[in-house]
Design a protein around this motif. Structure first.
Motif, PDB file in Angstrom:
ATOM      1  N   UNK A  30       0.865  -1.185   0.000  1.00 38.59           N
ATOM      2  CA  UNK A  30       0.000   0.000   0.000  1.00 38.59           C
ATOM      3  C   UNK A  30       0.901   1.234   0.000  1.00 38.59           C
ATOM      4  N   UNK A  31       0.959   1.916  -1.136  1.00 42.44           N
ATOM      5  CA  UNK A  31       1.838   3.075  -1.259  1.00 42.44           C
ATOM      6  C   UNK A  31       3.282   2.657  -1.121  1.00 42.44           C
ATOM      7  N   UNK A  32       3.944   3.175  -0.097  1.00 40.76           N
ATOM      8  CA  UNK A  32       5.358   2.856   0.117  1.00 40.76           C
ATOM      9  C   UNK A  32       5.564   1.817   1.220  1.00 40.76           C
ATOM     10  N   UNK A  33       4.491   1.158   1.658  1.00 41.14           N
ATOM     11  CA  UNK A  33       4.559   0.170   2.749  1.00 41.14           C
ATOM     12  C   UNK A  33       4.313  -1.237   2.220  1.00 41.14           C
ATOM     13  N   UNK A  34       5.113  -2.178   2.751  1.00 41.63           N
ATOM     14  CA  UNK A  34       4.932  -3.599   2.460  1.00 41.63           C
ATOM     15  C   UNK A  34       4.824  -4.305   3.800  1.00 41.63           C
ATOM     16  N   UNK A  35       3.689  -4.999   4.010  1.00 45.16           N
ATOM     17  CA  UNK A  35       3.462  -5.689   5.279  1.00 45.16           C
ATOM     18  C   UNK A  35       2.845  -7.049   5.015  1.00 45.16           C
ATOM     19  N   UNK A  36       3.182  -7.999   5.882  1.00 53.15           N
ATOM     20  CA  UNK A  36       2.590  -9.314   5.756  1.00 53.15           C
ATOM     21  C   UNK A  36       3.327 -10.354   6.564  1.00 53.15           C
TER      22      UNK A  36
ATOM     23  N   UNK B 284       9.433   1.957   1.929  1.00 53.10           N
ATOM     24  CA  UNK B 284      10.240   2.491   0.841  1.00 53.10           C
ATOM     25  C   UNK B 284      10.300   4.008   0.963  1.00 53.10           C
ATOM     26  N   UNK B 285      11.527   4.557   0.990  1.00 49.94           N
ATOM     27  CA  UNK B 285      11.753   6.003   1.012  1.00 49.94           C
ATOM     28  C   UNK B 285      12.650   6.326  -0.172  1.00 49.94           C
ATOM     29  N   UNK B 286      12.073   6.834  -1.235  1.00 47.73           N
ATOM     30  CA  UNK B 286      12.819   7.016  -2.480  1.00 47.73           C
ATOM     31  C   UNK B 286      13.117   5.659  -3.073  1.00 47.73           C
ATOM     32  N   UNK B 287      14.387   5.288  -3.126  1.00 43.03           N
ATOM     33  CA  UNK B 287      14.783   3.956  -3.590  1.00 43.03           C
ATOM     34  C   UNK B 287      15.376   3.135  -2.447  1.00 43.03           C
ATOM     35  N   UNK B 288      15.180   3.581  -1.218  1.00 41.24           N
ATOM     36  CA  UNK B 288      15.759   2.930  -0.041  1.00 41.24           C
ATOM     37  C   UNK B 288      14.668   2.152   0.707  1.00 41.24           C
ATOM     38  N   UNK B 289      14.777   0.832   0.712  1.00 43.15           N
ATOM     39  CA  UNK B 289      13.811  -0.050   1.363  1.00 43.15           C
ATOM     40  C   UNK B 289      14.393  -0.505   2.700  1.00 43.15           C
ATOM     41  N   UNK B 290      13.706  -0.167   3.781  1.00 39.64           N
ATOM     42  CA  UNK B 290      14.179  -0.530   5.117  1.00 39.64           C
ATOM     43  C   UNK B 290      13.045  -1.147   5.914  1.00 39.64           C
ATOM     44  N   UNK B 291      13.414  -1.829   6.990  1.00 34.12           N
ATOM     45  CA  UNK B 291      12.433  -2.415   7.883  1.00 34.12           C
ATOM     46  C   UNK B 291      12.974  -3.655   8.542  1.00 34.12           C
ATOM     47  N   UNK B 292      12.052  -4.599   8.807  1.00 33.92           N
ATOM     48  CA  UNK B 292      12.424  -5.784   9.575  1.00 33.92           C
ATOM     49  C   UNK B 292      11.581  -6.975   9.141  1.00 33.92           C
ATOM     50  N   UNK B 293      12.222  -8.127   9.150  1.00 26.59           N
ATOM     51  CA  UNK B 293      11.522  -9.396   8.977  1.00 26.59           C
ATOM     52  C   UNK B 293      11.720 -10.154  10.280  1.00 26.59           C
ATOM     53  N   UNK B 294      10.635 -10.517  10.933  1.00 26.15           N
ATOM     54  CA  UNK B 294      10.709 -11.173  12.232  1.00 26.15           C
ATOM     55  C   UNK B 294      10.553 -10.170  13.354  1.00 26.15           C
ATOM     56  N   UNK B 295      10.602 -10.660  14.564  1.00 23.63           N
ATOM     57  CA  UNK B 295      10.382  -9.826  15.735  1.00 23.63           C
ATOM     58  C   UNK B 295      11.611  -9.059  16.164  1.00 23.63           C
ATOM     59  N   UNK B 296      11.484  -8.371  17.305  1.00 23.14           N
ATOM     60  CA  UNK B 296      12.574  -7.551  17.823  1.00 23.14           C
ATOM     61  C   UNK B 296      13.778  -8.390  18.219  1.00 23.14           C
ATOM     62  N   UNK B 297      13.553  -9.600  18.705  1.00 22.82           N
ATOM     63  CA  UNK B 297      14.653 -10.427  19.194  1.00 22.82           C
ATOM     64  C   UNK B 297      15.211 -11.335  18.105  1.00 22.82           C
ATOM     65  N   UNK B 298      14.349 -12.078  17.429  1.00 25.76           N
ATOM     66  CA  UNK B 298      14.840 -13.065  16.466  1.00 25.76           C
ATOM     67  C   UNK B 298      14.720 -12.614  15.014  1.00 25.76           C
ATOM     68  N   UNK B 299      14.425 -11.365  14.786  1.00 25.29           N
ATOM     69  CA  UNK B 299      14.265 -10.877  13.424  1.00 25.29           C
ATOM     70  C   UNK B 299      15.551 -10.373  12.808  1.00 25.29           C
TER      71      UNK B 299
END
Length: 166
Positions: free
Chosen positions: A88-94, A109-124
């Motif tokens: 949705x727009x610049x967000x990918x979630x699932x 997504x910010x410009x061409x820079x894709x950041x975030x996390x896969x998994x939780x805070x500890x094991x992601x």
């Protein structure tokens, strides 16, 4: 510089991604020369298929990638993982790998820079990619493939080190 370039995970426990986008084909490397896997996926319309790794020790990618969603199976029917993402727009979630034992995927997504996390805070694992002209859904799928390759390697290493001696 590759069209898809960055890292999944941290400095010591992570994989680099370097891949070229050729309109319908994303081809490159996840990880290093020895502890990595080739990535070769084709996107034709909304249909994606390809292989991550070689004939042995690799996994297939087969499914759908569009501007609004990603629904792909990584690996086989029994020993594989589902990737189900909404865009949705610049967000990918699932989710990656199922409702109970799976991991959340949350990328921005910010410009061409894709950041975030896969998994939780500890094991992601952190995601930090420059995606160039690679479609957002395909870049998110490549991140999930890198995550799976890294997790598979870490699980294999843990199993090997926990093997008992007689």
């Amino acid at each position: 510089m590759a069209d898809l370039d960055g890292r999944i995970g941290g400095i010591t426990a992570g994989y680099d991604i370097h891949a070229k986008w050729q309109g319908e084909r994303l081809h490159g490397r996840i990880g290093g020369t020895f502890n990595g896997k080739d990535i070769d996926v084709r996107l034709s319309g909304d249909q994606v298929n390809g292989r991550i790794g070689g004939h042995f020790g690799g996994f297939d990618a087969d499914g759908e990638v569009s501007d609004t969603h990603v629904q792909v199976r990584l690996g086989g029917r029994i020993d594989g993982d589902d990737v189900r993402l909404d865009i949705s727009g610049n967000r990918v979630q699932g989710r990656f790998s199922g409702k109970l034992s799976g991991k959340d995927l949350n990328l921005t997504l910010d410009g061409q820079h894709l950041t975030g996390r896969i998994g939780g805070h500890i094991d992601g694992k952190d995601v930090n990619l420059q995606i160039g002209s690679v479609p957002l859904g395909l870049a998110a799928l490549a991140a999930a493939c890198a995550y799976k390759a890294l997790e598979d390697e870490q699980n294999d290493a843990a199993a090997a080190s926990s093997g008992g001696s007689s």
